[in-house]
Design a protein around this motif. Structure first.
Motif, PDB file in Angstrom:
ATOM      1  N   ASP A 123       0.832  -1.212   0.000  1.00 32.40           N
ATOM      2  CA  ASP A 123       0.000   0.000   0.000  1.00 32.40           C
ATOM      3  C   ASP A 123       0.865   1.260   0.000  1.00 32.40           C
ATOM      4  N   LEU A 124       2.036   1.195   0.643  1.00 31.68           N
ATOM      5  CA  LEU A 124       2.936   2.342   0.643  1.00 31.68           C
ATOM      6  C   LEU A 124       3.652   2.498  -0.701  1.00 31.68           C
ATOM      7  N   LEU A 125       3.902   1.375  -1.361  1.00 37.81           N
ATOM      8  CA  LEU A 125       4.614   1.419  -2.643  1.00 37.81           C
ATOM      9  C   LEU A 125       3.703   1.802  -3.806  1.00 37.81           C
ATOM     10  N   ARG A 126       2.420   1.553  -3.686  1.00 36.13           N
ATOM     11  CA  ARG A 126       1.508   1.817  -4.800  1.00 36.13           C
ATOM     12  C   ARG A 126       1.597   3.246  -5.340  1.00 36.13           C
ATOM     13  N   PRO A 127       1.611   4.283  -4.499  1.00 33.57           N
ATOM     14  CA  PRO A 127       1.743   5.639  -5.062  1.00 33.57           C
ATOM     15  C   PRO A 127       3.045   5.842  -5.828  1.00 33.57           C
ATOM     16  N   LEU A 128       4.111   5.183  -5.382  1.00 37.17           N
ATOM     17  CA  LEU A 128       5.395   5.327  -6.069  1.00 37.17           C
ATOM     18  C   LEU A 128       5.371   4.688  -7.458  1.00 37.17           C
ATOM     19  N   THR A 129       4.609   3.633  -7.627  1.00 34.27           N
ATOM     20  CA  THR A 129       4.571   2.939  -8.926  1.00 34.27           C
ATOM     21  C   THR A 129       3.888   3.754 -10.008  1.00 34.27           C
ATOM     22  N   LYS A 130       3.306   4.883  -9.659  1.00 36.78           N
ATOM     23  CA  LYS A 130       2.677   5.743 -10.668  1.00 36.78           C
ATOM     24  C   LYS A 130       3.702   6.622 -11.380  1.00 36.78           C
ATOM     25  N   HIS A 131       4.949   6.673 -10.816  1.00 38.48           N
ATOM     26  CA  HIS A 131       6.003   7.423 -11.498  1.00 38.48           C
ATOM     27  C   HIS A 131       7.314   6.639 -11.585  1.00 38.48           C
ATOM     28  N   LEU A 132       7.468   5.573 -10.801  1.00 38.57           N
ATOM     29  CA  LEU A 132       8.666   4.739 -10.906  1.00 38.57           C
ATOM     30  C   LEU A 132       8.657   3.930 -12.202  1.00 38.57           C
ATOM     31  N   GLU A 133       9.831   3.771 -12.793  1.00 36.93           N
ATOM     32  CA  GLU A 133       9.981   2.884 -13.946  1.00 36.93           C
ATOM     33  C   GLU A 133      10.785   1.639 -13.594  1.00 36.93           C
ATOM     34  N   GLU A 134      11.589   1.711 -12.537  1.00 38.42           N
ATOM     35  CA  GLU A 134      12.349   0.564 -12.064  1.00 38.42           C
ATOM     36  C   GLU A 134      12.110   0.392 -10.562  1.00 38.42           C
ATOM     37  N   LEU A 135      11.857  -0.859 -10.150  1.00 36.37           N
ATOM     38  CA  LEU A 135      11.629  -1.135  -8.731  1.00 36.37           C
ATOM     39  C   LEU A 135      12.230  -2.493  -8.391  1.00 36.37           C
ATOM     40  N   ALA A 136      13.133  -2.504  -7.409  1.00 37.44           N
ATOM     41  CA  ALA A 136      13.716  -3.750  -6.908  1.00 37.44           C
ATOM     42  C   ALA A 136      13.140  -4.001  -5.520  1.00 37.44           C
ATOM     43  N   LEU A 137      12.425  -5.113  -5.374  1.00 38.09           N
ATOM     44  CA  LEU A 137      11.749  -5.430  -4.120  1.00 38.09           C
ATOM     45  C   LEU A 137      12.645  -6.266  -3.211  1.00 38.09           C
ATOM     46  N   GLY A 138      12.316  -6.203  -1.907  1.00 37.56           N
ATOM     47  CA  GLY A 138      13.021  -7.002  -0.918  1.00 37.56           C
ATOM     48  C   GLY A 138      12.372  -8.363  -0.731  1.00 37.56           C
ATOM     49  N   ARG A 139      12.719  -9.012   0.395  1.00 33.86           N
ATOM     50  CA  ARG A 139      12.287 -10.386   0.657  1.00 33.86           C
ATOM     51  C   ARG A 139      10.947 -10.417   1.388  1.00 33.86           C
ATOM     52  N   ARG A 140      10.438 -11.632   1.534  1.00 39.07           N
ATOM     53  CA  ARG A 140       9.292 -11.978   2.382  1.00 39.07           C
ATOM     54  C   ARG A 140       7.925 -11.680   1.765  1.00 39.07           C
ATOM     55  N   LEU A 141       7.869 -11.201   0.538  1.00 39.48           N
ATOM     56  CA  LEU A 141       6.574 -10.956  -0.094  1.00 39.48           C
ATOM     57  C   LEU A 141       6.112 -12.197  -0.850  1.00 39.48           C
ATOM     58  N   LYS A 142       4.798 -12.298  -1.001  1.00 40.69           N
ATOM     59  CA  LYS A 142       4.210 -13.356  -1.810  1.00 40.69           C
ATOM     60  C   LYS A 142       3.857 -12.798  -3.188  1.00 40.69           C
ATOM     61  N   ILE A 143       3.706 -13.701  -4.141  1.00 39.27           N
ATOM     62  CA  ILE A 143       3.334 -13.271  -5.487  1.00 39.27           C
ATOM     63  C   ILE A 143       1.987 -12.541  -5.470  1.00 39.27           C
ATOM     64  N   THR A 144       1.071 -13.002  -4.652  1.00 37.69           N
ATOM     65  CA  THR A 144      -0.235 -12.329  -4.560  1.00 37.69           C
ATOM     66  C   THR A 144      -0.093 -10.920  -3.999  1.00 37.69           C
ATOM     67  N   ASP A 145       0.904 -10.698  -3.137  1.00 36.24           N
ATOM     68  CA  ASP A 145       1.161  -9.337  -2.633  1.00 36.24           C
ATOM     69  C   ASP A 145       1.725  -8.461  -3.746  1.00 36.24           C
ATOM     70  N   ILE A 146       2.701  -8.985  -4.465  1.00 38.44           N
ATOM     71  CA  ILE A 146       3.344  -8.215  -5.536  1.00 38.44           C
ATOM     72  C   ILE A 146       2.351  -7.888  -6.642  1.00 38.44           C
ATOM     73  N   ASP A 147       1.414  -8.791  -6.892  1.00 38.65           N
ATOM     74  CA  ASP A 147       0.426  -8.588  -7.961  1.00 38.65           C
ATOM     75  C   ASP A 147      -0.448  -7.367  -7.712  1.00 38.65           C
ATOM     76  N   ARG A 148      -0.571  -6.968  -6.457  1.00 38.94           N
ATOM     77  CA  ARG A 148      -1.414  -5.811  -6.125  1.00 38.94           C
ATOM     78  C   ARG A 148      -0.820  -4.493  -6.622  1.00 38.94           C
ATOM     79  N   LEU A 149       0.443  -4.520  -7.034  1.00 41.76           N
ATOM     80  CA  LEU A 149       1.037  -3.311  -7.613  1.00 41.76           C
ATOM     81  C   LEU A 149       0.484  -3.020  -9.006  1.00 41.76           C
ATOM     82  N   PHE A 150      -0.113  -4.026  -9.638  1.00 40.47           N
ATOM     83  CA  PHE A 150      -0.500  -3.886 -11.037  1.00 40.47           C
ATOM     84  C   PHE A 150      -2.005  -3.778 -11.258  1.00 40.47           C
ATOM     85  N   VAL A 151      -2.807  -4.195 -10.296  1.00 42.87           N
ATOM     86  CA  VAL A 151      -4.261  -4.162 -10.456  1.00 42.87           C
ATOM     87  C   VAL A 151      -4.898  -3.647  -9.166  1.00 42.87           C
ATOM     88  N   PRO A 152      -6.057  -3.029  -9.262  1.00 43.53           N
ATOM     89  CA  PRO A 152      -6.741  -2.571  -8.040  1.00 43.53           C
ATOM     90  C   PRO A 152      -7.307  -3.746  -7.259  1.00 43.53           C
TER      91      PRO A 152
END
Length: 604
Positions: free
Chosen positions: A438-467
């Motif tokens: 939820d904190l990263l979502r606003p950044l993805t509206k202007h970021l073009e490159e993002l390197a994520l850290g550990r402990r996330l699930k694919i279902t968590d990461i998928d939320r960056l792309f769809v509402p």
């Protein structure tokens, strides 16, 4: 039986050159163990005459004795025989079995009948010498035009560079001057013989040295010409003394790009010249320099009387792992004009980081794997220091196997204070939680490159792309959803056992679907490369797998109906076109050589 000779083996083991390749696919590199320049010192192409072959001509001649002395063989003239119908010039006549005539004018007479050459009428619309349209262009525009002909990096090891520019040198005085500027403005040194030749030129004509703005050793390969260090020392082409002489002859130098293969040639005198003696120097890159001699030279320079301010605006000490903390505590407080700073893998301290002047305007900052920095100081620095309020590139990556910089609580404090000017962000190695999405979502509206850290699930990461789907049937959130701008996603923190490929390629996940566009590149750990390369699902979903060195990527394949692929060129990449560079560029130039290796081939 291994056909590779020992000399070839030494070449291959001593240098690793990486260049971006022109292709319809992103992350498509040409990678060789030796520089693309290496063959220049080994193979010399024979001169090729591109003029048309002369036609077959009669070589029968006839001697006409003088009238006054008909028996004399000393006087008289040689003429083509009357039967020599194909005669077109004296240069084809054989004298004693050799074409000895020095004449290059073709005779047009047949049967000893002479006729004058036809006069060429001058075009009345042709401008006089020096008055053509291109010669009347302002010098700044003419420089830009000629710059398009310059090849900083040749296409292969034996191709001559800048052949077109050689022709321009002979065209006119105006074009000669502009072409010299293009040839000498940015000097690329692939091996020591080229350096010696360049130094000889500017020593004989000191005016040429005043043109030089960049000295680039990023492609330098010490083993191109000489296999051993003793051979290189004997020739003394590139030494601390000759390098110092070169710097003395290039007073208007603006960029000095070095790397680990010339680290022992950078002694204390060279360092003093770079920091104190070149008033217009703006960019310095010491990428990978970590030898004992280099460290000792830097430490001796610290004893000098330093000015209160240095004019350097772009500085890279990327992987200079041996430099002591005192180097950074001396340098950073004096860099009031700083815009680019790469300290990856160094011993920079909290005190040195906070000592950066408030007048600096840093847009590119790389603090990856800086183990002496602490999370609280970095967060405070990014939140309150005036120099980093307009960051475009920020790397706080770490190798979680040996060091962790940011934990869950640190990320919760850091992400909200990051500026909206960011285009590239690396949080690799950090300990993340689902709440950070939820904190990263606003950044993805202007970021073009993002390197994520550990402990996330694919279902968590998928939320960056769809509402998120609304449970109460309220579609307002979905209607207000702003699409992401991500082109590159780094998931290389997840090993083959940690990355849930079944979910990632599944029907209920959007990451690999077409509507995750503009996402184009997903970096994965290199141990997944062979597994993904054999998977038919990757191709079915419109992706392919690329690798380079110790890095691997999933790359979206563009079809004809998708339109042309985004070239990836961005002003903040300074010449690079591909995604996920681990090293900050200091000069706007084509990526190649050792810099290409540090950017795109090696792990963090």
């Amino acid at each position: 039986m291994d056909p590779t000779t020992p000399s070839e083996k030494s070449l291959r083991s001593s240098f690793s050159s990486v260049r971006e390749a022109d292709s319809d696919l992103a992350q498509n590199f040409t990678s060789t163990k030796i520089s693309s320049y290496s063959k220049l010192g080994e193979e010399v192409e024979e001169a090729v005459d591109d003029l048309p072959s002369p036609p077959e001509m009669a070589t029968q001649t006839q001697f006409i004795p003088p009238v006054t002395q008909p028996n004399s063989r000393l006087h008289g003239c040689w003429f083509p025989a009357v039967a020599a119908e194909g005669f077109q010039g004296w240069k084809q006549i054989g004298v004693k079995g050799r074409q000895a005539s020095k004449s290059y004018g073709d005779l047009q007479a047949l049967k000893i009948v002479w006729s004058p050459a036809p006069l060429i009428k001058k075009d009345p619309e042709r401008p006089p010498p020096g008055q053509s349209a291109i010669e009347k262009l302002p010098a700044e525009i003419l420089d830009q035009v000629i710059d398009h002909l310059v090849l900083d990096v040749p296409p292969n090891g034996v191709s001559a560079r800048n052949v077109d520019l050689m022709s321009l040198l002979l065209t006119s005085k105006m074009l000669h001057s502009a072409t010299l500027n293009a040839l000498y403005k940015n000097i690329t040194i692939p091996h020591s013989r080229i350096f010696r030749k360049f130094l000889s030129h500017i020593a004989q004509n000191k005016g040429l040295g005043t043109i030089v703005r960049r000295l680039d050793f990023s492609h330098f390969n010490p083993t191109t010409l000489f296999a051993t260090a003793s051979e290189r020392a004997t020739t003394r082409n590139l030494t601390p003394e000759t390098l110092m002489q070169c710097l003395e002859l290039t007073p208007f130098l603006r960029e000095f790009l070095a790397q680990e293969y010339i680290e022992d040639e950078i002694d204390a005198n060279v360092l003093r010249k770079l920091f104190f003696g070149l008033e217009r120097l703006q960019g310095i890159d010491f990428c990978g320099c970590s030898s004992t001699l280099f460290k000792n030279s830097f430490q001796s320079v610290l004893l000098s009387d330093w000015p209160e301010a240095l004019l350097i605006s772009r500085l890279s000490l990327h992987k200079c792992i041996t430099l002591p903390s005192s180097v950074f505590e001396t340098l950073l407080p004096r860099l009031g004009d700083l815009t680019h700073l790469d300290l990856a893998g160094t011993r920079v301290t909290n005190e040195a980081l906070l000592s950066i002047p408030h007048s600096a305007k840093i847009t590119h900052l790389n603090l990856a794997k800086c183990k002496l920095l602490t999370a609280d100081v970095i967060i405070d620095f990014l939140a309150h220091h005036p120099a980093v309020q307009n960051l475009v590139v920020l790397s706080l990556g770490a190798d979680a196997r040996s060091h962790q910089l940011l934990n869950e609580e640190d990320l919760s404090k850091l992400i909200p204070v990051l500026p909206h000017s960011l285009r590239s962000l690396s949080l690799k190695g950090s300990k993340m939680a689902a709440s950070h999405i939820d904190l990263l979502r606003p950044l993805t509206k202007h970021l073009e490159e993002l390197a994520l850290g550990r402990r996330l699930k694919i279902t968590d990461i998928d939320r960056l792309f769809v509402p998120d789907e609304s449970n109460d049937g309220n579609i307002g959130q979905e209607l207000e959803w702003i699409p992401h701008s991500l082109k590159y996603l780094d998931l290389s923190d997840y090993t083959a056992t940690e990355l849930d490929l079944i979910t990632m390629f599944g029907r209920n996940t959007s990451i690999m679907k077409k509507y995750s566009s503009p996402l184009e590149v997903i970096e994965v750990t290199d141990d997944l490369y062979s597994r993904l390369a054999k998977s038919p699902v990757v191709k079915q979903l419109g992706w392919t797998v690329m690798e380079n060195g110790s890095r691997a990527w999933l790359v979206r394949v563009h079809n004809a109906e998708d339109g042309p692929r985004d070239s990836g060129l961005r002003s903040w990449k300074m010449g690079a076109s591909f995604w996920g560079m681990h090293k900050i560029p200091i000069a706007c130039a084509e990526v190649g050589g050792m810099y290409g290796s540090y950017m795109f081939k090696r792990k963090l």
